[in-house]
Design a protein around this motif. Structure first.
Motif, PDB file in Angstrom:
ATOM      1  N   ASP A   3     -11.128 -32.843  33.518  1.00  0.00           N
ATOM      2  CA  ASP A   3     -10.342 -32.543  32.276  1.00  0.00           C
ATOM      3  C   ASP A   3     -11.258 -32.755  31.176  1.00  0.00           C
ATOM      4  OD1 ASP A   3      -7.951 -31.867  33.518  1.00  0.00           O
ATOM      5  OD2 ASP A   3      -6.990 -33.747  33.378  1.00  0.00           O
ATOM      6  N   ASN A   4     -11.861 -33.738  31.106  1.00  0.00           N
ATOM      7  CA  ASN A   4     -12.706 -34.154  29.888  1.00  0.00           C
ATOM      8  C   ASN A   4     -13.999 -33.091  29.705  1.00  0.00           C
ATOM      9  OD1 ASN A   4     -13.661 -36.070  27.840  1.00  0.00           O
ATOM     10  ND2 ASN A   4     -15.533 -35.782  29.149  1.00  0.00           N
ATOM     11  N   ALA A   5     -14.431 -32.741  30.881  1.00  0.00           N
ATOM     12  CA  ALA A   5     -15.393 -31.560  30.866  1.00  0.00           C
ATOM     13  C   ALA A   5     -15.068 -30.375  30.464  1.00  0.00           C
ATOM     14  CB  ALA A   5     -16.317 -31.722  32.326  1.00  0.00           C
ATOM     15  N   VAL A   6     -13.853 -29.971  31.097  1.00  0.00           N
ATOM     16  CA  VAL A   6     -13.363 -28.745  30.532  1.00  0.00           C
ATOM     17  C   VAL A   6     -13.104 -28.457  29.189  1.00  0.00           C
ATOM     18  CG1 VAL A   6     -11.331 -27.186  31.203  1.00  0.00           C
ATOM     19  CG2 VAL A   6     -12.539 -27.972  33.071  1.00  0.00           C
ATOM     20  N   SER A   7     -12.391 -29.731  28.714  1.00  0.00           N
ATOM     21  CA  SER A   7     -11.814 -29.542  27.218  1.00  0.00           C
ATOM     22  C   SER A   7     -13.205 -29.419  26.325  1.00  0.00           C
ATOM     23  CB  SER A   7     -11.109 -30.878  26.842  1.00  0.00           C
ATOM     24  OG  SER A   7     -12.113 -32.069  27.056  1.00  0.00           O
ATOM     25  N   PHE A   8     -14.459 -30.196  26.752  1.00  0.00           N
ATOM     26  CA  PHE A   8     -15.483 -29.880  25.864  1.00  0.00           C
ATOM     27  C   PHE A   8     -16.579 -28.766  26.280  1.00  0.00           C
ATOM     28  CE2 PHE A   8     -14.516 -34.357  25.090  1.00  0.00           C
ATOM     29  CZ  PHE A   8     -14.835 -34.498  23.619  1.00  0.00           C
ATOM     30  N   SER A   9     -16.284 -27.939  27.128  1.00  0.00           N
ATOM     31  CA  SER A   9     -16.832 -26.964  27.537  1.00  0.00           C
ATOM     32  C   SER A   9     -16.501 -25.651  26.586  1.00  0.00           C
ATOM     33  CB  SER A   9     -16.637 -26.524  29.112  1.00  0.00           C
ATOM     34  OG  SER A   9     -17.171 -27.221  29.744  1.00  0.00           O
ATOM     35  N   PRO A  10     -17.419 -24.811  26.104  1.00  0.00           N
ATOM     36  CA  PRO A  10     -17.028 -23.517  25.580  1.00  0.00           C
ATOM     37  C   PRO A  10     -16.619 -22.588  26.324  1.00  0.00           C
ATOM     38  CG  PRO A  10     -19.771 -23.590  26.137  1.00  0.00           C
ATOM     39  CD  PRO A  10     -18.819 -25.013  26.689  1.00  0.00           C
ATOM     40  N   ASP A  11     -15.950 -21.661  25.705  1.00  0.00           N
ATOM     41  CA  ASP A  11     -15.332 -20.425  26.314  1.00  0.00           C
ATOM     42  C   ASP A  11     -16.149 -19.802  27.495  1.00  0.00           C
ATOM     43  OD1 ASP A  11     -13.072 -21.041  24.728  1.00  0.00           O
ATOM     44  OD2 ASP A  11     -13.658 -19.324  23.705  1.00  0.00           O
ATOM     45  N   ASP A  12     -15.795 -19.555  28.539  1.00  0.00           N
ATOM     46  CA  ASP A  12     -16.484 -19.009  29.742  1.00  0.00           C
ATOM     47  C   ASP A  12     -17.847 -20.055  30.366  1.00  0.00           C
ATOM     48  OD1 ASP A  12     -15.192 -16.678  29.893  1.00  0.00           O
ATOM     49  OD2 ASP A  12     -16.443 -15.908  28.104  1.00  0.00           O
ATOM     50  N   GLY A  13     -17.650 -21.354  29.799  1.00  0.00           N
ATOM     51  CA  GLY A  13     -18.737 -22.356  30.181  1.00  0.00           C
ATOM     52  C   GLY A  13     -18.478 -22.808  31.717  1.00  0.00           C
ATOM     53  N   LEU A  14     -19.706 -23.418  32.104  1.00  0.00           N
ATOM     54  CA  LEU A  14     -19.671 -23.976  33.606  1.00  0.00           C
ATOM     55  C   LEU A  14     -19.650 -25.434  33.737  1.00  0.00           C
ATOM     56  CD1 LEU A  14     -20.326 -23.203  36.452  1.00  0.00           C
ATOM     57  CD2 LEU A  14     -22.614 -23.312  36.066  1.00  0.00           C
ATOM     58  N   VAL A  15     -18.845 -26.024  34.605  1.00  0.00           N
ATOM     59  CA  VAL A  15     -18.477 -27.359  34.605  1.00  0.00           C
ATOM     60  C   VAL A  15     -19.274 -27.393  35.968  1.00  0.00           C
ATOM     61  CG1 VAL A  15     -17.322 -29.372  35.001  1.00  0.00           C
ATOM     62  CG2 VAL A  15     -16.659 -27.637  33.205  1.00  0.00           C
ATOM     63  N   SER A  16     -20.181 -28.493  36.115  1.00  0.00           N
ATOM     64  CA  SER A  16     -20.946 -28.521  37.349  1.00  0.00           C
ATOM     65  C   SER A  16     -20.476 -30.088  38.133  1.00  0.00           C
ATOM     66  CB  SER A  16     -22.572 -28.429  37.441  1.00  0.00           C
ATOM     67  OG  SER A  16     -22.816 -27.110  36.954  1.00  0.00           O
ATOM     68  N   ILE A  17     -20.026 -30.089  39.345  1.00  0.00           N
ATOM     69  CA  ILE A  17     -19.917 -31.292  39.927  1.00  0.00           C
ATOM     70  C   ILE A  17     -20.601 -31.354  41.274  1.00  0.00           C
ATOM     71  CG2 ILE A  17     -18.285 -32.920  41.153  1.00  0.00           C
ATOM     72  CD1 ILE A  17     -16.761 -30.091  38.874  1.00  0.00           C
ATOM     73  N   ALA A  18     -21.525 -32.638  41.267  1.00  0.00           N
ATOM     74  CA  ALA A  18     -22.337 -32.594  42.480  1.00  0.00           C
ATOM     75  C   ALA A  18     -22.229 -34.074  43.072  1.00  0.00           C
ATOM     76  CB  ALA A  18     -23.821 -32.582  42.090  1.00  0.00           C
ATOM     77  N   ALA A  19     -22.156 -34.085  44.387  1.00  0.00           N
ATOM     78  CA  ALA A  19     -22.113 -35.455  45.188  1.00  0.00           C
ATOM     79  C   ALA A  19     -23.232 -35.673  46.023  1.00  0.00           C
ATOM     80  CB  ALA A  19     -20.942 -35.223  46.109  1.00  0.00           C
ATOM     81  N   LEU A  20     -24.019 -36.552  45.867  1.00  0.00           N
ATOM     82  CA  LEU A  20     -25.172 -36.975  46.424  1.00  0.00           C
ATOM     83  C   LEU A  20     -25.131 -38.638  46.992  1.00  0.00           C
ATOM     84  CD1 LEU A  20     -25.992 -35.839  43.419  1.00  0.00           C
ATOM     85  CD2 LEU A  20     -27.882 -35.536  44.406  1.00  0.00           C
ATOM     86  N   ALA A  21     -25.798 -38.749  47.992  1.00  0.00           N
ATOM     87  CA  ALA A  21     -25.924 -40.005  48.525  1.00  0.00           C
ATOM     88  C   ALA A  21     -27.415 -40.697  48.085  1.00  0.00           C
ATOM     89  CB  ALA A  21     -25.921 -40.014  50.034  1.00  0.00           C
ATOM     90  N   ARG A  22     -27.210 -41.757  47.506  1.00  0.00           N
ATOM     91  CA  ARG A  22     -28.348 -42.496  46.840  1.00  0.00           C
ATOM     92  C   ARG A  22     -28.297 -43.834  47.647  1.00  0.00           C
ATOM     93  NH1 ARG A  22     -29.717 -38.300  45.959  1.00  0.00           N
ATOM     94  NH2 ARG A  22     -30.333 -37.241  43.916  1.00  0.00           N
ATOM     95  N   ASP A  23     -29.259 -43.996  48.888  1.00  0.00           N
ATOM     96  CA  ASP A  23     -29.385 -45.351  49.599  1.00  0.00           C
ATOM     97  C   ASP A  23     -27.827 -45.735  50.064  1.00  0.00           C
ATOM     98  OD1 ASP A  23     -31.869 -45.411  49.266  1.00  0.00           O
ATOM     99  OD2 ASP A  23     -31.642 -46.340  47.256  1.00  0.00           O
TER     100      ASP A  23
END
Length: 522
Positions: free
Chosen positions: A420-440
């Protein structure tokens, strides 16, 4: 913080003290050590048995000596017996008396000039002897020692039990008590080949002296050990009881609501269990103080946040009574509806924020697939439609599922708040990227937007309650300022962390990083 494993409700049964729990710790320490000293004081009973054994041996020795003297007198003519009695009295150190079968006194070594048997007058003794006799009487009473009869001179031989028994042919001996409490031993035996009986009498002061010397040594040892034991007991009580009392007083002051005034001693120089207890109580009081401050600050913030929509609502309601223009009335009603929705949303968020700590402390964690949860949330978002044409993208590192231990509903709330926070601050037609990674042994989740980003000086403040910096194109009051604060509380309760930073690709926008402990399947 994360919930602990299930533990028994109470372990008081293992720590319950019955009668001793009513006695102070100092007195219990002293009692235990004094009890050990009382066991040492039992040596006085041993001295009584030691004295009894010596008396028994001396009594047997006196009878044997009387028998030998009787045999010696039996082989000499009667007219030479007086001289032999005097000689034997001098050699043996005893008083010898010869009695006829009728009990008449035939010879006495004292009358013959050998005054080797004398009884002391206790009234003429010094203070030391009087104290010694007093101790003798006291110890005899305590140990229950048998009290011999008082020695008194008798005019006739028949009044001596030993003489009467010896005249029948059996040697006899008796232990008497002198006026100064020293033992007097009499023994009698029948003269071989005759009818007379010889009686020996000796004041065995050496036995009393031996027992008194041993008792004095034992008393010195007991006194020394007692002083050392009492000193060590008081030292031990001081090192245990005194800090415990200080900690108890501090705890009472905290209980009475004076937490800010209380400084719980940490006792950093102590590495024992009391030091651990002191530091644990100090940390607990600091945590309690922080919790009280946070609660008071939260209450103040709630009051402030509620006043704004209430003031707006009051102004609109007051205006409705005096405005007759339908268009203006509709505007005022729109304001009322917005304020009511804002209050409802604010109260719901406040309720969640105030209960979340208590709920998480009782929560039962389960294994959650964070990647699958994020895919499900994004799918639902896309099905409902996303405002202003904002696009969502999810990237997952190859290698299967990403498992964490936690409460699914709370973790879902974190992910939704960050999206919600990322979408609300994104400009019109903006892109919100979510990534999941394993670090140790950590799961790293990245939430990136293309908005204005977060200034470095505000990157910690945005996680505080009611701190809200909203986009310029967002309507007033749509957010309560609690979303990121709730997210941090939930993440930290799961043993993780959350923070914000600039994007690595140097594009505009913010990157929120969430780290959670990762569970590896065997």
């Amino acid at each position: 913080m994360a919930p602990d494993t299930v533990s028994p409700k109470s372990d008081s049964n293992d720590l319950t003290l019955r009668w001793s729990g009513r006695v102070s710790l100092t007195r219990r320490i002293l009692a235990v050590n004094i009890f050990a000293l009382l066991l040492l004081a039992g040596g006085f009973f041993y001295l009584d048995s030691y004295r009894a054994r010596i008396l028994d041996n001396r009594t047997q020795q006196a009878m044997q000596e009387a028998k030998l003297i009787a045999e010696a007198l039996g082989v000499v003519p009667p007219d030479q017996r007086a001289q032999l009695i005097r000689q034997l009295a001098r050699d043996t150190g005893t008083r010898l008396r010869l009695y006829s079968p009728s009990g008449a006194l035939l010879a006495d070594s004292r009358l013959l000039g050998e005054r080797n048997f004398r009884l002391r007058d206790p009234d003429k003794d010094g203070a030391g002897q009087r104290i010694a006799r007093f101790l003798d009487a006291g110890i005899d009473t305590v140990v229950g020692a048998k009290r011999p009869p008082l020695y008194r001179e008798k005019a006739s031989g028949h009044r001596w039990t030993d003489v009467r028994t010896a005249l029948t042919g059996y040697p006899s001996a008796t232990v008497w008590r002198a006026p100064d409490r020293t033992p007097v031993i009499t023994a009698a035996a029948k003269i071989t080949g005759g009818q007379a009986a010889i009686m020996t009498t000796v004041n065995a002061r050496d036995i009393t002296q031996t027992v008194r010397v041993e008792r004095f040594r034992l008393s010195v040892v007991l006194l020394g050990v007692t002083l050392v034991s009492v000193f060590l007991s008081l030292f031990l009580a001081r090192t245990i009881v005194r800090p415990l009392r200080r900690l108890a007083r501090a705890a009472v002051r905290v209980r009475l609501g004076r937490a800010r005034e209380v400084v719980v001693p940490r006792l950093p120089e102590r590495k024992d269990e009391i030091g651990l207890l002191a530091r644990a109580l100090s940390d607990m009081s600091l945590a309690l103080r922080a919790r009280i401050d946070a609660t008071e600050a939260f209450a103040a913030d709630v009051t402030h946040e509620l006043k704004n929509p209430l003031a707006s609502l009051r102004s609109a309601v007051d205006g409705l009574g005096s405005v007759h223009d339908p268009a203006l009335q509709e505007r005022l009603l729109s304001i009322v509806r917005d304020d009511i929705h804002r209050l409802d949303r604010l109260i719901s968020d406040i309720s969640d924020a105030s209960r979340i700590d208590a709920q998480l402390s009782r929560a039962k964690f389960e294994i959650v697939d964070a990647a699958a949860m994020l895919r499900g949330i994004l799918m639902q978002r896309e099905e409902r439609g996303i405002e202003r044409g904002v696009r969502l993208r999810f990237d997952q590192e190859e290698g299967g599922s990403l498992l964490v231990s936690g409460e699914g509903a709370r973790l879902e709330r974190v992910f939704e708040n960050l999206i919600d926070n990322a979408v609300s601050f994104s400009p019109d037609d903006g892109l919100v990227s979510i990534a999941a990674l394993a670090r140790d042994d950590k799961l790293e989740l990245r939430f990136e937007d293309e908005g204005p980003g977060v200034p470095e000086e505000a990157r910690e403040a945005i996680f505080r309650r009611f701190h809200s910096v909203r986009p310029s194109n967002e309507g007033f009051g749509r957010h309560s300022g609690l979303g990121l604060a709730i997210a941090r509380t939930i993440v930290e309760a799961h043993g993780g962390s959350i923070h914000v930073e600039s994007r690595e690709d140097r594009l505009s926008g913010a990157r929120f990083l969430v780290h959670l402990p990762l569970i590896r399947r065997p």
